[in-house]
Every structure is written in structure tokens, then in C-alpha cells.
Motif scaffolding. Sequence first.
Motif, PDB file in Angstrom:
ATOM      1  N   VAL B  30       5.134  -2.386  -1.090  1.00  0.00           N
ATOM      2  CA  VAL B  30       4.319  -2.913   0.033  1.00  0.00           C
ATOM      3  C   VAL B  30       3.599  -4.217  -0.306  1.00  0.00           C
ATOM      4  N   ASP B  32       0.742  -4.903  -1.428  1.00  0.00           N
ATOM      5  CA  ASP B  32      -0.638  -4.957  -0.961  1.00  0.00           C
ATOM      6  C   ASP B  32      -1.399  -3.907  -1.764  1.00  0.00           C
ATOM      7  N   TYR B  34      -4.416  -2.657  -1.601  1.00  0.00           N
ATOM      8  CA  TYR B  34      -5.177  -1.627  -0.894  1.00  0.00           C
ATOM      9  C   TYR B  34      -4.245  -0.582  -0.285  1.00  0.00           C
ATOM     10  N   GLN B  35      -3.145  -1.085   0.250  1.00  0.00           N
ATOM     11  CA  GLN B  35      -2.190  -0.162   0.847  1.00  0.00           C
ATOM     12  C   GLN B  35      -1.533   0.695  -0.239  1.00  0.00           C
ATOM     13  N   ASP B  38      -3.842   3.485  -1.028  1.00  0.00           N
ATOM     14  CA  ASP B  38      -3.789   4.524   0.021  1.00  0.00           C
ATOM     15  C   ASP B  38      -2.542   5.392  -0.143  1.00  0.00           C
ATOM     16  N   ILE B  39      -1.441   4.712  -0.427  1.00  0.00           N
ATOM     17  CA  ILE B  39      -0.187   5.458  -0.579  1.00  0.00           C
ATOM     18  C   ILE B  39      -0.287   6.396  -1.790  1.00  0.00           C
ATOM     19  N   CYS B  72       6.392   5.097   0.903  1.00  0.00           N
ATOM     20  CA  CYS B  72       6.453   3.639   1.077  1.00  0.00           C
ATOM     21  C   CYS B  72       7.407   3.271   2.213  1.00  0.00           C
ATOM     22  N   TYR B  75       5.840   3.985   5.436  1.00  0.00           N
ATOM     23  CA  TYR B  75       4.829   2.985   5.763  1.00  0.00           C
ATOM     24  C   TYR B  75       5.490   1.704   6.278  1.00  0.00           C
ATOM     25  N   TYR B  80       2.094   0.945  12.461  1.00  0.00           N
ATOM     26  CA  TYR B  80       0.923   0.258  11.934  1.00  0.00           C
ATOM     27  C   TYR B  80       1.337  -0.989  11.177  1.00  0.00           C
ATOM     28  N   PHE B  81       2.340  -0.814  10.327  1.00  0.00           N
ATOM     29  CA  PHE B  81       2.799  -1.951   9.535  1.00  0.00           C
ATOM     30  C   PHE B  81       3.375  -3.023  10.449  1.00  0.00           C
ATOM     31  N   ARG B  99      -2.316 -11.582   3.965  1.00  0.00           N
ATOM     32  CA  ARG B  99      -1.766 -10.515   3.149  1.00  0.00           C
ATOM     33  C   ARG B  99      -1.336 -11.053   1.784  1.00  0.00           C
TER      34      ARG B  99
END
Lengths: 227, 185
Positions: B30, B32, B34-35, B38-39, B72, B75, B80-81, B99
Motif C-alpha cells: 500500500v 502508506d 499509516y495504512q 492499520d492492516i 492488502c 484494501y 475507500y482506497f 500520499r
Amino acid sequence: MDDRKLDSLLKTGKIQADRFFAGWDPQLQPQQLQARHREQKLTKSWLPVWKWKPVFLAVGILLLVCLSVYLPDTTEPSPPVNTTVPSYGFNATGYESYYPIIDLLLAEDFAFQGELVLKDGVLVGEGPGGMVTRIIPYQLNPYGDLVLGADRVLLQVGEELLLVGVNLPYYVELSTGDYYLKKINERGIGYISETRFSVHRPGEDLLQLIPRSDPAKRRTIYVKVIH
Amino acid sequence: MMAEDSRSEQLEYLMRRFRHKVLKIAYYHVRDRYQAEDIAQEVFFRVYQKLDSFRGDSSYYTWIYRITVNLCKDYLRSAYFRRMIPWGEFRLVDNLKQREERMFQRVEGGEIFQKVMALPLKYRTVTALYYFEEMSTAEIAEILHVKENVVRTRLHRARKILREIFTRGEAAYGRPQTGQFIENG
């Protein structure tokens, strides 16, 4: 560049990756996960859906029986139902095409809102306001040759043409006659570049894409604008 | 059914043992931080939920990394993505810029790392797992759920693309700067 040189660069890349991740050590909290798990378990135990399934089924059958008894028998056809299916949220990432360059563009996690179709190598997007944008992705292949989604495009006055460079944003210059095609915006970030053109009068133009590394490998997109 | 204490201990152990790798795999997908965090949280939540049903057909290693890859993929497919990269008005580029800034804000002299991260998804994951995480092609194939020869093909193509990019870098900036990549690394 030979294999040894590339391997050496990738080893350096590993050192850089290790350094990047070394500075990143978020604390994942097992307690939070356990609490969330307990909460979810509680919710599930409150409504064990599988236990209610037979009840829902029985009520449904009963309702159907009642309706078939009490509804008047009519032979009149139902009026046509006018439904509008919203076209937003087209998932371009799921689009299948025979154009590798477009596959690549979509693989770059691109997604579009609005309708999107593929016509002769050109992605045609219609945004929420009805604005039509014709999108031609391009890329330099490993041999330095330009790969285009299409080498000709037909636009109507008022539409926009968007060229999207995938992965190699700063290596290609775009040149036009600047009479029929007017560059209205150009941006590049990371591995993507976008150049947007508008067309205001009918005519024909040639859009040249010139690789900076080897201008002789230029490619031309023939643009025709109609009313 | 495992006792709650035992489950908790096991979760803590698995998090200690695998969290770094899980975070990295998520990041390679991803890009990212932060993402990816979360994952990773979600991965261990799933692990905790399914500890009882883990049958040991595969190793914990494979099982957890597969969950990571699946999350992943979910996501990257998610609405959302997709909303994060909206259409029109160049918000797409602005959004990508934000990003990217988040992505690379902690990279120090990481040009080569960045170039690998800029590869398309299917090439960057195999390249990162093979060269940065030093996984074998068989291991990569197992966690990405593809055949080993697919991994090899992707690696081969990724190398071709990278070779081309680095060669261009040399041409654009001159050889001393390419040497500088190594020195900075």
C-alpha cells in the motif's frame, strides 16, 4: 548496465529499506485486539442469526401465502418502471483490456469516478458533470521506445484530452502545434505525469511525444477535432 | 478450544515475532505507513480470532503472511482506497502527492528504495520481498498465492525495468551521481 551493477544497486536498496523500516516501529497493542474480539463475540452471542433462520423462513412463507390469497387477480401488465442506475464508482481497477499500457495504468492503483469505456486504445471517461475526457496512457518500455495506448484520437469541441505518463514522468516532452490543442495543465508526481489539453475549434493537430533520452524515438498522436 | 490466557500469550508471541515482517509486507503493497499499521492491526485481529481453527497445515509464518497479503489486496480493491484517488480537477495528482509525501517522509537517501517502491504493484512486491526481505521465490509464491515461475517472471521483468530506470538515471545525471547512490546508501 550489467547484472552485477544492478545487483549492487539492489543491495544498496536493501540497506535503504532497512534504514527506512528501522525508524518505524509502531506498537501494536494485543490488549486492544483482545478487547475488540471480546466485544465482537458479545455482539454475536446476542444475535445468533442461524437460530433465527427457520423463524424468518416461516414468516416469509406465511406472508407469501397471505398475499396470494388476498391480492386481486389482475391481468393488466404493470407499468414500466423507470429506473436510473447511477454510473458513478466504476471500478476501473477491475477493467480488462487487451492494451498492456492501459493495464499498467490501472495496475498503478488508478481508479475513476464516472463512466469509463475503452475505445481503440483510448480510455474515455465521462465525469459527473458530463465532461468527456479522452485519456491516452503512455510509457517508455525497457528499450526506450515509447508505448502509447493509441496513436490517433478523435475529439469533439469542448472535450479534453489527457495524456498520462506511467512510471516515467519526466522523460518525455510533449509538443503540439498549439493551435487546436491547448495545454491547460501539466503536473507530475512520483511515477505519474498528467498533461491535459482542451480543444476549442475543429481541425487537426499532431501531438509529439519526445523521449529526452533519444529524441529520434519520438512518437506522434494524430488528433482530429470535430464539432 | 484454547484457554484465554494461552491464546493471549500466543498472540503476543506472534505479534513480537512477525509484526515487523507483516508491516513491511503491507507497506510494500500500500506504500502508506499509516495504512500499513492499520492492516497489521487487522492481521493480528484475524489471527487472534482464528487461532483455534489454525490447523497447522502451513507454518504460522505462511499463514500470517497470507492473511496480510489478502488484507492488502482487499484494501487496494476497496471503495475507500478508490475514493482516495478521485477523478477530475487534478485532485488525483494532489492526493497522490500527499500520499507520496507521507510515504517517503522518512526515507533518508533512499533513491533506490524509492525507485523500487515506484514500480507497479506486481513488480514491486516481488522485488521488495526478494531483494529487501531476502525471501526465496518459493516463499514469495506461497504468500502471494501465485506459481513460482510467475514470481521468477515478475522478478525478471522488474529487473529489466529497473535496469532501464537506473541507466536513464546515469544518462541524466552522469555516472558520478549514480556512484553517489551507493555512497549514500
